[in-house]
Write a protein that holds these residues in place. Structure first.
Motif, PDB file in Angstrom:
ATOM      1  N   PRO A   6      49.090  38.750  38.307  1.00 27.34           N
ATOM      2  CA  PRO A   6      49.244  38.161  36.971  1.00 27.34           C
ATOM      3  C   PRO A   6      48.095  37.235  36.587  1.00 27.34           C
ATOM      4  CG  PRO A   6      51.329  38.082  38.159  1.00 27.34           C
ATOM      5  CD  PRO A   6      50.287  38.538  39.141  1.00 27.34           C
ATOM      6  N   LEU A   7      47.602  36.443  37.548  1.00 30.50           N
ATOM      7  CA  LEU A   7      46.503  35.536  37.232  1.00 30.50           C
ATOM      8  C   LEU A   7      45.240  36.301  36.860  1.00 30.50           C
ATOM      9  CD1 LEU A   7      46.964  32.693  39.881  1.00 30.50           C
ATOM     10  CD2 LEU A   7      47.438  32.620  37.426  1.00 30.50           C
ATOM     11  N   MET A   8      45.042  37.485  37.439  1.00 28.99           N
ATOM     12  CA  MET A   8      43.905  38.317  37.057  1.00 28.99           C
ATOM     13  C   MET A   8      44.017  38.717  35.589  1.00 28.99           C
ATOM     14  SD  MET A   8      41.048  39.667  38.036  1.00 28.99           S
ATOM     15  CE  MET A   8      40.990  39.910  39.826  1.00 28.99           C
ATOM     16  N   ASN A   9      45.223  39.074  35.147  1.00 27.47           N
ATOM     17  CA  ASN A   9      45.422  39.411  33.735  1.00 27.47           C
ATOM     18  C   ASN A   9      45.179  38.201  32.836  1.00 27.47           C
ATOM     19  OD1 ASN A   9      47.960  41.457  34.958  1.00 27.47           O
ATOM     20  ND2 ASN A   9      46.226  42.275  33.826  1.00 27.47           N
ATOM     21  N   LEU A  10      45.570  37.026  33.306  1.00 31.23           N
ATOM     22  CA  LEU A  10      45.333  35.804  32.535  1.00 31.23           C
ATOM     23  C   LEU A  10      43.840  35.549  32.377  1.00 31.23           C
ATOM     24  CD1 LEU A  10      46.613  33.303  31.156  1.00 31.23           C
ATOM     25  CD2 LEU A  10      46.429  32.135  33.365  1.00 31.23           C
ATOM     26  N   VAL A  11      43.093  35.710  33.463  1.00 33.03           N
ATOM     27  CA  VAL A  11      41.632  35.518  33.409  1.00 33.03           C
ATOM     28  C   VAL A  11      41.000  36.538  32.465  1.00 33.03           C
ATOM     29  CG1 VAL A  11      39.503  35.655  34.754  1.00 33.03           C
ATOM     30  CG2 VAL A  11      41.491  34.451  35.679  1.00 33.03           C
ATOM     31  N   LEU A  12      41.447  37.791  32.555  1.00 39.93           N
ATOM     32  CA  LEU A  12      40.924  38.829  31.663  1.00 39.93           C
ATOM     33  C   LEU A  12      41.173  38.465  30.204  1.00 39.93           C
ATOM     34  CD1 LEU A  12      41.930  42.149  33.465  1.00 39.93           C
ATOM     35  CD2 LEU A  12      39.613  41.330  33.034  1.00 39.93           C
ATOM     36  N   ALA A  13      42.368  37.960  29.905  1.00 42.35           N
ATOM     37  CA  ALA A  13      42.682  37.571  28.527  1.00 42.35           C
ATOM     38  C   ALA A  13      41.769  36.448  28.059  1.00 42.35           C
ATOM     39  CB  ALA A  13      44.150  37.153  28.429  1.00 42.35           C
ATOM     40  N   ILE A  14      41.538  35.455  28.908  1.00 41.35           N
ATOM     41  CA  ILE A  14      40.645  34.349  28.543  1.00 41.35           C
ATOM     42  C   ILE A  14      39.245  34.869  28.260  1.00 41.35           C
ATOM     43  CG2 ILE A  14      39.534  32.246  29.384  1.00 41.35           C
ATOM     44  CD1 ILE A  14      42.107  31.632  30.928  1.00 41.35           C
ATOM     45  N   VAL A  15      38.759  35.782  29.106  1.00 36.44           N
ATOM     46  CA  VAL A  15      37.425  36.354  28.903  1.00 36.44           C
ATOM     47  C   VAL A  15      37.358  37.105  27.569  1.00 36.44           C
ATOM     48  CG1 VAL A  15      35.796  38.084  29.755  1.00 36.44           C
ATOM     49  CG2 VAL A  15      36.859  36.486  31.355  1.00 36.44           C
ATOM     50  N   MET A  16      38.375  37.905  27.292  1.00 35.70           N
ATOM     51  CA  MET A  16      38.372  38.695  26.050  1.00 35.70           C
ATOM     52  C   MET A  16      38.447  37.814  24.818  1.00 35.70           C
ATOM     53  SD  MET A  16      40.816  41.838  27.236  1.00 35.70           S
ATOM     54  CE  MET A  16      40.381  42.836  28.662  1.00 35.70           C
ATOM     55  N   PHE A  17      39.337  36.828  24.829  1.00 35.69           N
ATOM     56  CA  PHE A  17      39.465  35.942  23.674  1.00 35.69           C
ATOM     57  C   PHE A  17      38.215  35.077  23.505  1.00 35.69           C
ATOM     58  CE2 PHE A  17      44.256  36.299  24.278  1.00 35.69           C
ATOM     59  CZ  PHE A  17      44.397  37.177  23.221  1.00 35.69           C
TER      60      PHE A  17
END
Length: 438
Positions: A130-141
């Motif tokens: 889940p934290l990997m998905n959170l990091v990906l979201a931060i990068v995308m936004f």
């Protein structure tokens, strides 16, 4: 060409989803290997195997149904001690789960099992995805907000209304000889003008200019615009118009009888040009947090939201635009965005935002404290740690590791509910899709 763009949008979202799922599993895989756990498989998707390759002790592969992924860790649960046939359906399910778990423990590597890890290491392994998905979201936004920018109204004029069309004439789209000229057109505004000052005050945003206009109904104000490199003086007299009041959340305000509350504001008839404004680097993290709060609220209300989806499907009522979507629904929206008649950068920004929101959904949903989701495994690890801590405080012998195979019946029920939810949303997204683009 439009069909190709539509398919391209769907492909973009499918590839993005596949990468997001793949990196989610990497978030589990890397700490598991660092902590010495034997990982037998790393798979993207479920169902029949399409491709795989063994590297060292781990088989890496892709399966036919791209709806998730998994890693197979040795000894997710302690080995079974029970022998003989199981009595009852649920007991048989538990026994089968224990046998399958025992098969993952390689001979001679009994120490390289997940359940023997300290609680904090087990929590890290399970939260890694889940934290990997959170990091990906931060990068995308962050890429969207700080790299591309967010569209905002600039101080440049995009269009000038020629006349004041009466509000009661709903079908009228063009001006007639009887319609009075709009204040901006009468004052001499032209598309391309850049607002410099209004009523003697410099303006750097269109919002500031709009506020001055709204505060000046019926009053003539001096305006300076830049036109082809020269400052031009204009005199603008906004007309009074009725505007509905809204609260801090943008919701219409009504009186004690439910009637809308309006106020008189100035109206000029100018529209601002939109431009991309690069945001501070921390904006991506702020947008991520807002999305996390929104998706968490959606998950909390999920039973009611799903009921509303089913109701709209069978009764034909309007579907909630803030309700859940399936992969089919997300792909359809991505296709529509890609096929719209808009600049490429605009479409890419929307697709990036959509993919970031999808990663937030993966992050929040996987934290639900139920097996087989990651949050369920975290709860099992924390319960194990709590039992050991209590035994230590009370001076009792250390208890055995928590046997999560006892929860297999609950896991199956949750899995069936997830499948049913997915089927409902897929059917709804096909039969009664959401129209978010108007």
């Amino acid at each position: 060409m439009e069909i190709l763009l539509y398919l391209g949008g769907i492909l973009f979202m499918l590839v993005g989803l596949g990468v997001s799922i793949g990196l989610h599993e990497v978030g589990h895989l890397v700490p598991a290997k660092l902590f010495g756990v034997r990982v037998g498989q790393y798979m993207i998707g479920f169902g029949p195997r399409l491709w795989s390759k063994r590297i060292g002790e781990t088989e890496y592969g892709v399966k036919a149904l791209p709806v998730g992924g998994f890693i197979s860790m040795s000894g997710m649960y302690p080995p079974s001690t029970r022998t003989g046939p199981a009595n009852g359906v649920f007991a048989a399910l538990v026994q089968d789960a224990r046998v399958a778990n025992d098969e993952t423990i390689a001979e001679g590597e009994e120490e390289r099992v997940f359940y023997r890890l300290p609680v904090w290491k087990r929590v890290i392994v399970m939260l890694g995805g889940p934290l990997m998905n959170l990091v990906l979201a931060i990068v995308m936004f962050t890429l969207m907000a700080s790299g591309i920018g967010i569209q905002q109204a600039s101080t440049s004029v995009a269009a000038v209304s020629e006349c004041m069309i009466p509000a009661a004439v709903e079908q009228q789209q063009t001006c007639t000889a009887d319609d009075p000229a709009a204040p901006a057109a009468e004052a001499g505004f032209q598309p391309g003008d850049r607002l410099v000052s209004m009523d003697g005050e410099p303006v750097t945003t269109f919002a500031a200019a709009s506020q001055i206009i709204q505060d000046s109904p019926g009053r003539t104000i001096d305006v300076v615009v830049e036109r082809q490199g020269k400052d031009i003086d204009l005199r603008l007299t906004p007309v009074a118009a009725q505007r509905q009041e809204t609260d801090a959340q943008g919701r219409p305000v009504t009186d004690d009888k439910g009637r809308p509350v309006t106020r008189s504001v100035g109206y000029a008839g100018i529209t601002a040009q939109l431009e991309y404004a690069h945001q501070p680097i921390w904006t991506g993290a702020e947008m991520t947090w807002q999305q996390v709060v929104g998706v968490t609220d959606l998950v909390i209300q999920l039973p009611q939201k799903l009921w509303n989806v089913g109701e709209s499907l069978f009764t034909g009522s309007q579907r909630d635009p803030n309700g859940p979507l399936s992969v089919v629904g997300v792909g359809r929206i991505a296709g529509e965005v890609a096929a719209t008649n808009a600049p490429v950068l605009d479409r890419f920004a929307v697709l990036l935002n959509l993919l970031g929101a999808l990663n937030i959904a993966l992050f929040v949903f996987n934290l639900i404290p139920l097996l087989p989701l990651d949050g369920g495994h975290v709860i099992v690890a924390l319960w194990d740690g709590l039992k050991h801590a209590w035994a230590k405080v009370t001076g009792r012998p250390a208890p055995g590791p928590a046997d999560a195979t006892r929860l297999v019946p609950v896991t199956i029920v949750v899995a069936v509910l997830l499948i049913a939810m997915g089927a409902l949303l897929i059917i709804a997204d096909i039969v009664k899709p959401l129209n978010l683009l108007g």
